[in-house]
Design a protein around this motif. Structure first.
Motif, PDB file in Angstrom:
ATOM      1  N   ALA A 176       9.031 -37.766 -48.306  1.00  0.00           N
ATOM      2  CA  ALA A 176       8.869 -36.786 -47.229  1.00  0.00           C
ATOM      3  C   ALA A 176       8.776 -37.454 -45.857  1.00  0.00           C
ATOM      4  O   ALA A 176       9.129 -36.854 -44.850  1.00  0.00           O
ATOM      5  CB  ALA A 176       7.622 -35.943 -47.472  1.00  0.00           C
ATOM      6  N   CYS A 177       8.303 -38.693 -45.805  1.00  0.00           N
ATOM      7  CA  CYS A 177       8.063 -39.414 -44.544  1.00  0.00           C
ATOM      8  C   CYS A 177       9.328 -39.480 -43.691  1.00  0.00           C
ATOM      9  O   CYS A 177      10.406 -39.747 -44.191  1.00  0.00           O
ATOM     10  CB  CYS A 177       7.588 -40.834 -44.881  1.00  0.00           C
ATOM     11  SG  CYS A 177       7.481 -41.948 -43.464  1.00  0.00           S
ATOM     12  N   CYS A 178       9.185 -39.242 -42.363  1.00  0.00           N
ATOM     13  CA  CYS A 178      10.352 -39.378 -41.476  1.00  0.00           C
ATOM     14  C   CYS A 178      10.197 -40.586 -40.551  1.00  0.00           C
ATOM     15  O   CYS A 178      10.900 -40.700 -39.556  1.00  0.00           O
ATOM     16  CB  CYS A 178      10.597 -38.087 -40.701  1.00  0.00           C
ATOM     17  SG  CYS A 178       9.292 -37.668 -39.531  1.00  0.00           S
ATOM     18  N   GLY A 179       9.251 -41.467 -40.877  1.00  0.00           N
ATOM     19  CA  GLY A 179       9.150 -42.728 -40.161  1.00  0.00           C
ATOM     20  C   GLY A 179       8.728 -42.609 -38.714  1.00  0.00           C
ATOM     21  O   GLY A 179       9.114 -43.432 -37.878  1.00  0.00           O
ATOM     22  N   SER A 180       7.921 -41.605 -38.376  1.00  0.00           N
ATOM     23  CA  SER A 180       7.513 -41.420 -36.982  1.00  0.00           C
ATOM     24  C   SER A 180       6.587 -42.535 -36.503  1.00  0.00           C
ATOM     25  O   SER A 180       6.497 -42.798 -35.310  1.00  0.00           O
ATOM     26  CB  SER A 180       6.773 -40.089 -36.830  1.00  0.00           C
ATOM     27  OG  SER A 180       5.491 -40.179 -37.443  1.00  0.00           O
ATOM     28  N   GLY A 181       5.869 -43.142 -37.432  1.00  0.00           N
ATOM     29  CA  GLY A 181       4.935 -44.217 -37.071  1.00  0.00           C
ATOM     30  C   GLY A 181       3.608 -43.715 -36.529  1.00  0.00           C
ATOM     31  O   GLY A 181       2.744 -44.515 -36.183  1.00  0.00           O
ATOM     32  N   ASN A 182       3.416 -42.403 -36.497  1.00  0.00           N
ATOM     33  CA  ASN A 182       2.160 -41.866 -35.960  1.00  0.00           C
ATOM     34  C   ASN A 182       0.939 -42.380 -36.700  1.00  0.00           C
ATOM     35  O   ASN A 182      -0.077 -42.697 -36.094  1.00  0.00           O
ATOM     36  CB  ASN A 182       2.153 -40.335 -36.071  1.00  0.00           C
ATOM     37  CG  ASN A 182       2.859 -39.700 -34.907  1.00  0.00           C
ATOM     38  OD1 ASN A 182       3.017 -40.338 -33.871  1.00  0.00           O
ATOM     39  ND2 ASN A 182       3.293 -38.480 -35.073  1.00  0.00           N
ATOM     40  N   CYS A 183       1.029 -42.429 -38.024  1.00  0.00           N
ATOM     41  CA  CYS A 183      -0.131 -42.841 -38.821  1.00  0.00           C
ATOM     42  C   CYS A 183      -0.495 -44.303 -38.536  1.00  0.00           C
ATOM     43  O   CYS A 183      -1.666 -44.658 -38.507  1.00  0.00           O
ATOM     44  CB  CYS A 183       0.150 -42.630 -40.307  1.00  0.00           C
ATOM     45  SG  CYS A 183       1.666 -43.419 -40.877  1.00  0.00           S
ATOM     46  N   VAL A 184       0.522 -45.129 -38.299  1.00  0.00           N
ATOM     47  CA  VAL A 184       0.280 -46.549 -38.032  1.00  0.00           C
ATOM     48  C   VAL A 184      -0.439 -46.726 -36.694  1.00  0.00           C
ATOM     49  O   VAL A 184      -1.293 -47.595 -36.527  1.00  0.00           O
ATOM     50  CB  VAL A 184       1.617 -47.329 -38.017  1.00  0.00           C
ATOM     51  CG1 VAL A 184       1.385 -48.809 -37.840  1.00  0.00           C
ATOM     52  CG2 VAL A 184       2.403 -47.054 -39.291  1.00  0.00           C
ATOM     53  N   ASN A 194      -1.866 -35.093 -38.051  1.00  0.00           N
ATOM     54  CA  ASN A 194      -0.779 -35.306 -37.087  1.00  0.00           C
ATOM     55  C   ASN A 194       0.532 -35.753 -37.718  1.00  0.00           C
ATOM     56  O   ASN A 194       1.520 -35.908 -37.009  1.00  0.00           O
ATOM     57  CB  ASN A 194      -1.188 -36.358 -36.056  1.00  0.00           C
ATOM     58  CG  ASN A 194      -2.140 -35.781 -35.029  1.00  0.00           C
ATOM     59  OD1 ASN A 194      -2.197 -34.571 -34.840  1.00  0.00           O
ATOM     60  ND2 ASN A 194      -2.906 -36.642 -34.382  1.00  0.00           N
ATOM     61  N   CYS A 195       0.557 -35.997 -39.011  1.00  0.00           N
ATOM     62  CA  CYS A 195       1.813 -36.443 -39.632  1.00  0.00           C
ATOM     63  C   CYS A 195       2.836 -35.317 -39.516  1.00  0.00           C
ATOM     64  O   CYS A 195       2.647 -34.232 -40.056  1.00  0.00           O
ATOM     65  CB  CYS A 195       1.594 -36.805 -41.093  1.00  0.00           C
ATOM     66  SG  CYS A 195       3.171 -37.060 -41.956  1.00  0.00           S
ATOM     67  N   PRO A 196       3.938 -35.548 -38.794  1.00  0.00           N
ATOM     68  CA  PRO A 196       4.889 -34.458 -38.549  1.00  0.00           C
ATOM     69  C   PRO A 196       5.518 -33.938 -39.835  1.00  0.00           C
ATOM     70  O   PRO A 196       5.899 -32.778 -39.914  1.00  0.00           O
ATOM     71  CB  PRO A 196       5.939 -35.099 -37.639  1.00  0.00           C
ATOM     72  CG  PRO A 196       5.818 -36.565 -37.865  1.00  0.00           C
ATOM     73  CD  PRO A 196       4.376 -36.812 -38.180  1.00  0.00           C
TER      74      PRO A 196
END
Ligand code: HEM
Ligand code: SF4
Lengths: 69, 397
Positions: A13-21, A58-60
């Motif tokens: 499902a992840c779209c690699g936004s990097g928000n969590c990092v 916040n994970c899109p």
């Protein structure tokens, strides 16, 4: 005590936004090869719990699940 | 239902002429109908919680060739070539392109570019100084920084910046006719066709060369798709950040106490950038989608084939999420803002945009401690386009 906070990620499902990092670098990372989320710790330290909950909110892509207190 | 017969439906977009976005008054529900310039009607959602649901929902499509898709501008009769422009695709196609780019834009990779970004920012600051005061910050600083950085990243010669900046502007302007839009898309595509052919003969250390070698040669992507994808990155990569740098400078100069606070505590820079993103929300027209099946958002029924718009600027002023949302407060920690969108299309360039904004604002306010507007703030002209910005910003120092 209601036990530890547990985190799971869904790389499909992840779209690699990097928000969590950005939000909880102790707990989340991005895979060098594909940029998708990697879990560094499935049971984060209590000091990181707030950040982990915020990262899940916040994970899109809705790819982070949090269970526990 | 009879309501719609008596209440006039507001015309959309509302128009924007300052840092404060124009928002509709839809009461507590925060949902209403609007009429688009194309004559279509659409649902406009404004609540933060509703946008989270809408933009994460698989019941909505980003593909504007679908029937009912809300068009804010009339479309060219002959739909322009869109191969590779994944901002307008749905999974699984969208996923295929997005995954090819994720490693390029991930935080770790962008971090390695920071010295280059800083060098670019310092160079632009030098040229601003050399222009002599007063000078236009947009022309000498806000535009060149992101343009040079995206050119470097993609491997596009910066010497051609007038060509692609002018085309991007036409592409994003509300006033452009369908024919003008069609023409500039074709010109940008032709330009990239030639550039890609050149890169395939003489590869460089840049994203287009890498994608050509690793994805086109291997058959994972066609050359036409690489062309469309490169146009998207080139346009999205400079207009957005340039407008943010210009508007951010204006807002900081209009809030001297906040600027002073940042000077006292430089560690506030990350929160400052987030608050500027929230406060300004430059994608003012919001995000358009069409329902692919009957569904609901926040309990509101949306029928299959109905158009919806998620108004990011309204969600970023939602009092349930941001206390005193109209106040610019750089220490509020506005992490839940939606300036980069939400859902699987959330901006892939956000690590790059954040690094550029942080470094540009740091160096600008450090390097020019006396920076001030050279004109009356009420005379500043804005650009009301797909991406909102200032046209010029005369500054002195
Ligand atoms: C402050 C600057 C920026 C803002 C406010 C911004 C805003 C946005 C927004 C709101 C979206 C979502 C569109 C949608 O859901 O339909 C988006 C997507 C996108 N942005 Fe940005 N952006 C910025 C900078 C950049 C930069 C520097 C790049 C770099 C190349 C970029 C490339 C893209 C791309 C390729 C997409 C499409 C992603 C997808 O569909 O999966 N943006 N941006
Ligand atoms: S925030 Fe969500 S989508 Fe973004 S990298 Fe982390 S898990 Fe993936």
């Amino acid at each position: 005590m209601s036990g530890a906070l547990r985190v799971a990620v869904d790389r499909e499902a992840c779209c690699g936004s990097g928000n969590c990092v950005r939000t909880a670098p102790e707990v989340f990372d991005q895979d060098d090869a594909d940029g998708l989320v990697l879990l560094r710790r499935s049971e984060p330290a209590p000091g990181d719990w707030d950040a982990v909950r915020q990262a899940a909110y916040n994970c899109p892509a809705g790819a982070i699940a949090v269970a526990g207190p | 239902m009879s309501d719609t017969l008596v209440t006039p439906i507001p015309a959309y977009p509302f128009g924007n002429d300052g840092p404060e976005p124009r928002l509709p008054d839809f009461g507590q529900e925060g949902v209403g109908r609007v009429r688009l310039p194309t004559g279509q009607e659409a649902w406009l959602f404004t609540r933060h919680e509703h946008l989270r649901e809408l933009l994460r929902s698989p019941d909505f499509s980003s593909d504007f060739s679908r029937p009912g898709f809300p068009q804010i501008r009339p479309m060219p009769k002959e739909a322009p070539q869109r191969d590779g422009s994944f901002i307008r695709m749905d999974p699984p196609e969208h996923t295929r392109f997005r995954r090819m780019l994720t490693p390029e834009f991930m935080i770790k990779h962008i971090r390695t570019l920071e010295p280059l970004i800083r060098q670019t920012v310092l160079g632009a600051l030098e040229s601003l100084r050399a222009a002599g005061k007063p000078a236009d910050l947009v022309e000498h600083f806000a535009m060149p920084v992101p343009s040079m950085v995206i050119c470097h990243l993609l491997g596009v010669p910066y010497a051609d910046h007038e060509f692609f900046q002018q085309r991007s502007r036409v592409l994003l302007a509300w006033a452009s006719t369908p024919e003008q839009v069609q023409t500039v898309i074709e010109e940008l595509r032709e330009y990239l066709v030639r550039l890609i052919a050149e890169k395939r003969r003489n590869p460089g250390d840049d994203m287009i060369s890498r994608l050509a070698a690793e994805r086109v040669e291997t058959g994972e992507m066609t050359e036409r798709e690489l062309v469309g994808l490169s146009v998207l990155l080139l346009v999205a990569g400079h207009e957005t950040t340039a407008n943010m740098i210009g508007l951010s400078t204006l807002v900081m100069l209009q809030h001297p106490a906040q600027l002073e606070r940042l000077r006292q505590d430089p560690a506030l820079i990350d929160d400052t950038v987030e608050e500027l993103l929230r406060y300004l929300t430059i994608v003012r027209t919001g995000l358009t989608r069409v329902a692919v099946r009957d569904t609901t958002v926040g309990g509101h029924r949306v029928g299959a084939g109905e158009g919806v718009i998620g108004l990011l600027s309204a969600a970023n002023r939602d009092e349930d999420v941001f206390t005193d949302a109209e106040r610019f407060d750089l220490a509020r920690g506005s992490h839940q803002h939606m300036a980069f969108g939400f859902g699987i299309h959330q901006c892939i360039g956000q690590p790059l945009a954040r690094a550029e904004l942080r470094i540009a604002l740091q160096e600008l306010f450090n390097g020019l401690p006396e920076l001030a507007l050279a004109v009356d703030p009420s005379t500043v002209e804005f650009r009301d386009a797909v991406v909102f910005g200032v046209r010029r910003l005369e500054v002195t120092w």
